[in-house]
Design a protein around this motif. Structure first.
Motif, PDB file in Angstrom:
ATOM      1  N   GLY A  20      -3.980  -9.749-100.994  1.00  0.00           N
ATOM      2  CA  GLY A  20      -3.178  -8.616-101.429  1.00  0.00           C
ATOM      3  C   GLY A  20      -3.225  -8.311-102.907  1.00  0.00           C
ATOM      4  N   GLY A  21      -3.906  -9.126-103.688  1.00  0.00           N
ATOM      5  CA  GLY A  21      -4.022  -8.851-105.108  1.00  0.00           C
ATOM      6  C   GLY A  21      -4.926  -7.664-105.378  1.00  0.00           C
TER       7      GLY A  21
ATOM      8  N   GLY B 257       3.479   0.210-110.890  1.00  0.00           N
ATOM      9  CA  GLY B 257       3.038   0.188-109.516  1.00  0.00           C
ATOM     10  C   GLY B 257       3.550  -1.021-108.752  1.00  0.00           C
ATOM     11  N   SER B 258       3.132  -1.109-107.496  1.00  0.00           N
ATOM     12  CA  SER B 258       3.589  -2.171-106.606  1.00  0.00           C
ATOM     13  C   SER B 258       2.430  -2.806-105.867  1.00  0.00           C
ATOM     14  N   LEU B 259       2.605  -4.068-105.533  1.00  0.00           N
ATOM     15  CA  LEU B 259       1.686  -4.803-104.676  1.00  0.00           C
ATOM     16  C   LEU B 259       2.496  -5.719-103.776  1.00  0.00           C
ATOM     17  N   ARG B 260       1.930  -6.004-102.611  1.00  0.00           N
ATOM     18  CA  ARG B 260       2.528  -6.968-101.707  1.00  0.00           C
ATOM     19  C   ARG B 260       1.519  -8.067-101.426  1.00  0.00           C
TER      20      ARG B 260
ATOM     21  N   GLN C  58      -5.994 -12.582-107.559  1.00  0.00           N
ATOM     22  CA  GLN C  58      -5.864 -11.981-108.880  1.00  0.00           C
ATOM     23  C   GLN C  58      -5.032 -10.713-108.831  1.00  0.00           C
ATOM     24  N   VAL C  59      -4.057 -10.639-109.710  1.00  0.00           N
ATOM     25  CA  VAL C  59      -3.265  -9.424-109.916  1.00  0.00           C
ATOM     26  C   VAL C  59      -3.493  -8.959-111.346  1.00  0.00           C
TER      27      VAL C  59
END
Length: 121
Positions: free
Chosen positions: A8-9, A16-19, A116-117
């Protein structure tokens, strides 16, 4: 005896958003306490969030109010929802979990490989 794998990265803009997801596989009966860590370049790995078997949660001050940890015991999966992302959130994120591996209460604790984000404009 078990494995953990994050996904999910990616690259997102500030705000913004990430899950993120972490799935336990292999010899897994259920998940116990679960945690998310992150490590930025040149910095120590830090605890971001954790959730107990009973659902109690804790967050680092730097992410409190923006991140949310949750679990889906039926899928042996847990999540980190990240909102209002900032450049300083850029890091490799790792899951860690206590895994029940048999009917006798045996446990295994380990890490995923990381995802990685990157938060950048």
């Amino acid at each position: 005896q078990a494995q953990l794998a994050e996904s999910g990265g990616g690259l997102v803009h500030p705000g913004g958003s990430l899950r993120l997801s972490c799935v336990a596989s292999g010899r897994v009966v259920s998940l116990g306490a679960i945690d998310w860590y992150r490590q930025a370049p040149g910095k120590q790995r830090e605890l971001v969030a954790n959730i107990s078997y009973g659902g109690d949660t804790n967050y680092a001050d730097s992410v409190k109010g923006r991140f949310s940890i949750s679990r889906d015991n039926a899928k042996n999966t847990f999540y980190l929802q990240m909102n209002s992302l900032k450049p300083e959130d850029t890091a490799v994120y790792y899951c860690n979990a206590d895994v029940y591996i048999d009917q006798y209460g045996s446990t295994w604790s380990g890490w995923g490989q990381g995802t990685q984000v990157t938060v950048s404009s």
